[in-house]
Design an enzyme around this catalytic site. Structure first.
Site, short mmCIF file in Angstrom:
data_model
loop_
_atom_site.label_atom_id
_atom_site.label_comp_id
_atom_site.label_asym_id
_atom_site.label_seq_id
_atom_site.Cartn_x
_atom_site.Cartn_y
_atom_site.Cartn_z
N SER A 1 4.41 10.27 8.27
CA SER A 1 4.59 11.31 7.25
C SER A 1 5.48 12.47 7.67
O SER A 1 5.61 12.77 8.86
CB SER A 1 3.23 11.84 6.83
OG SER A 1 2.63 10.90 6.00
N ARG B 1 1.59 14.96 14.53
CA ARG B 1 2.45 14.33 13.51
C ARG B 1 2.51 15.14 12.21
O ARG B 1 1.89 16.16 12.08
CB ARG B 1 1.94 12.92 13.22
CG ARG B 1 0.49 12.84 12.81
CD ARG B 1 0.07 11.40 12.51
NE ARG B 1 -1.34 11.32 12.19
CZ ARG B 1 -2.30 11.04 13.08
NH1 ARG B 1 -2.00 10.80 14.34
NH2 ARG B 1 -3.57 11.02 12.69
N ASP B 2 3.25 14.61 11.26
CA ASP B 2 3.37 15.13 9.89
C ASP B 2 4.11 16.47 9.81
O ASP B 2 3.58 17.46 9.29
CB ASP B 2 1.97 15.27 9.23
CG ASP B 2 1.13 14.02 9.36
OD1 ASP B 2 1.73 12.95 9.60
OD2 ASP B 2 -0.09 14.09 9.22
N LEU C 1 0.82 -1.21 0.00
CA LEU C 1 0.00 0.00 0.00
C LEU C 1 0.85 1.26 0.00
O LEU C 1 1.81 1.37 0.75
CB LEU C 1 -0.89 -0.02 1.25
CG LEU C 1 -1.77 1.20 1.51
CD1 LEU C 1 -3.14 0.75 2.03
CD2 LEU C 1 -1.14 2.14 2.53
N GLN D 1 4.36 6.97 1.81
CA GLN D 1 4.11 6.08 2.93
C GLN D 1 3.84 4.70 2.36
O GLN D 1 2.98 4.53 1.50
CB GLN D 1 2.87 6.56 3.71
CG GLN D 1 3.12 7.76 4.59
CD GLN D 1 3.84 7.39 5.87
OE1 GLN D 1 3.25 6.83 6.76
NE2 GLN D 1 5.12 7.70 5.94
N ASP E 1 0.27 8.58 1.89
CA ASP E 1 0.68 9.99 1.76
C ASP E 1 1.99 10.19 0.99
O ASP E 1 2.96 9.47 1.22
CB ASP E 1 0.97 10.62 3.13
CG ASP E 1 -0.12 10.40 4.13
OD1 ASP E 1 -1.09 9.70 3.84
OD2 ASP E 1 0.02 10.94 5.24
N GLU F 1 -4.58 16.60 9.60
CA GLU F 1 -3.38 15.90 9.15
C GLU F 1 -2.69 16.72 8.05
O GLU F 1 -3.32 17.48 7.33
CB GLU F 1 -3.76 14.51 8.62
CG GLU F 1 -4.31 13.63 9.73
CD GLU F 1 -4.42 12.15 9.35
OE1 GLU F 1 -4.01 11.30 10.15
OE2 GLU F 1 -4.90 11.85 8.25
C1 FRU Z 1 -2.40 10.61 6.78
C2 FRU Z 1 -1.67 9.91 7.90
C3 FRU Z 1 -0.67 10.82 8.58
C4 FRU Z 1 0.32 9.84 9.15
C5 FRU Z 1 0.38 8.79 8.08
C6 FRU Z 1 0.62 7.39 8.55
O1 FRU Z 1 -2.93 9.74 5.85
O2 FRU Z 1 -2.58 9.38 8.84
O3 FRU Z 1 -1.23 11.69 9.53
O4 FRU Z 1 1.56 10.41 9.40
O5 FRU Z 1 -0.87 8.85 7.41
O6 FRU Z 1 0.74 6.55 7.45
#
Ligand code: FRU
Length: 485
Positions: A106, A165-166, A43, A62, A46, A224
């Site tokens: 991410s 995160r991110d 899969l 990701q 992001d 996000e």
């Molecule tokens: C968004 C998310 C981010 C996270 C990542 C994990 O799709 O949930 O917030 O960092 O995917 O795969």
């Protein structure tokens, strides 16, 4: 649908050979993309670390290697010279430390002083599955791979929930300061952005505060992938709010929106000049990320995941799903973004094919219209039945996309019929069809509509009414389905 155990989803990939056979099988799928970045196996979600550095574009996605499931995430690396042709480079960042034991989540990249830096979320979980998100950094080393810093830049704040995160790094030349935007959730479960700042990329990060966005204090439960970019003198805040339904988006609870306004980095206030707008009106578009180091004050370059967090797609039994959109250029016109496909995509036009009712296997369609009611139905059967219908209602100035006529149905909950209000009459559609996706650019980028689509063998025709001109091109492939891990 396969039921994955936690153990299977979070299995560490120790050796590329463990997934070689999987790739061999997946490669044979009729839905493998020909000009969109897609997962080598498993899969992709992001886009991460999107940046221009020393003559090359770097992009990561990701990645869960084992199948079409969200599990232990890696950053898979691809590069391009032109944002059109992409080369698989293998794993960029892998979960191999205490701080990211359950995933390298991410983040972003930035090129500074000839060096390339990465910022990502280390997703740590303890034995009771309690999560601690760390903001971590890495630097591109001589072998072309990111080299992680041994310690995180900072940990989570305990006055916010575990959803922090991110990291998106933004540089502000006015005060020679770097900022990291973190997608977050307050303790009372409202989406927000936390801002950190430092004069140096790899040290000295301090918490600057929570971003104030007047009018958006209770807009979704988690934001996000936040990103702020200045285009033609205005600031644009792009983010993916979750845990809420929004008008016109059926019962989807995951969205990608933008606000245009002014960002004051001293008071940490983003003042919107108008209402939020959807970045894309399609069924599958999320977690968009702007490229760093574009160096053009009038445009940004953005790429997004064709997919949504809770969705499931028909290629799951084949053990892969997801892909990236085409990179798109963002410009500003009044109070909206104009989005156009990356410059250079038309170099893939291999040959123009006669507009006689058959779609190319992958390619582009460009149609102009008179402004009256119109129907363009993609992927009909040879007798004109079924298909992915695009209807323009000239009274309402609205485009409605209806996929109920397709053989394969999926994610009905995010809607099978969605509408796009247009600021102007319909004049033009530019449509990119790959083997499992459709991207529609309306009126040279006034609005866009992105969707996965899985036509069966019988669904490769189209019908069209009330148009001025129609051109169709078969494309050359610009991604290789090579096994590089
Ligand atoms: C968004 C998310 C981010 C996270 C990542 C994990 O799709 O949930 O917030 O960092 O995917 O795969």
């Amino acid at each position: 649908m396969k039921e994955w155990t936690l153990e299977e989803r979070y299995r560490v990939l120790n050796d590329a050979e463990e997934i070689r056979d999987l790739h061999e099988r997946i490669k044979k799928s009729v839905y493998r993309q020909k000009f969109h970045v897609q997962p080598v196996t498993g899969l992709s979600s992001d886009p991460n670390g999107f940046v221009f550095h020393e003559g090359k574009w770097h992009l990561f996605y990701q990645w869960t290697p084992w199948g079409a499931v969200h599990g232990l995430k890696y950053w898979y690396h691809v590069t391009s010279k032109d944002l059109v042709h992409w080369t698989n480079e293998g794993i960029g960042l892998k979960p191999d430390s205490f701080y990211d034991n359950k995933g390298v989540h991410s983040g972003s990249a930035i090129s500074a002083d000839g060096q390339l830096y990465f910022f990502y979320t280390g997703n740590h979980r303890d034995e009771n599955w309690v999560r601690t998100p760390y903001t971590c950094a890495a630097k591109l080393s001589a072998d072309g791979k990111p080299q992680k810093l041994p310690e995180p830049l900072f940990g989570p704040r305990d006055d916010y929930s575990e959803h922090q995160r991110d990291p998106k790094v933004v540089y502000r030349p006015e005060n020679n300061t770097y900022y990291i935007l973190i997608g977050a959730q307050t303790l009372d479960e409202k989406g927000t952005v936390l801002v950190y700042r430092s004069q140096n990329l790899l040290e000295g990060w301090v918490f600057a505060g929570q971003l104030n966005v007047p009018g958006y204090e209770a807009f979704g439960g988690m934001w996000e992938c936040p990103y702020i970019v200045n285009i033609s003198g205005k600031d644009v805040l792009i983010f993916s709010p979750q845990y809420t339904t929004l008008p016109g988006r059926a019962s989807s609870t995951n969205h990608n929106v933008y606000l245009i306004g002014h960002m004051d980095y001293d008071t940490l206030t983003f003042t919107p000049e108008s209402d939020y707008q959807y970045l894309d009106f399609g069924f599958d578009f999320y977690a968009a990320q702007g490229a760093a180091n574009v160096n053009d004050p009038d445009k940004a370059i953005l790429i997004s995941w064709i997919g949504l967090p809770d969705n499931h797609y028909p290629t799951e039994p084949e053990e892969w799903e997801g892909s990236m959109t085409l990179p798109r250029e963002l410009r500003l016109s009044g109070n909206r973004l104009i989005q156009t496909p990356v410059e250079g995509i038309s170099t893939l036009r291999k040959n123009e094919i006669p507009a006689e009712g058959k779609l190319p296997e992958y390619g582009e369609m460009e149609a102009t219209f008179t402004g009256t009611d119109t129907d363009l139905v993609l992927y009909t059967k040879a007798d004109g039945s079924g298909g992915f219908s695009i209807h323009y209602d000239s009274d309402k100035k609205e485009l409605t996309v209806d996929r109920t006529g397709m053989d394969k149905h999926f994610n009905e909950n995010v809607g099978e019929v969605l509408s796009v209000p247009l600021p102007d009459v319909l004049k033009k559609l530019q449509i990119f069809i790959d083997r499992c996706s459709v991207e529609i650019f309306i009126n040279d980028g006034e609005a866009t509509f992105t969707s996965h689509i899985y036509p069966t063998e019988a669904e490769h025709n189209y019908t069209i009414t009330n148009y001025n001109s129609l051109k169709i091109w078969q494309y050359e492939a610009s991604v290789e389905d090579s096994f590089v891990v």
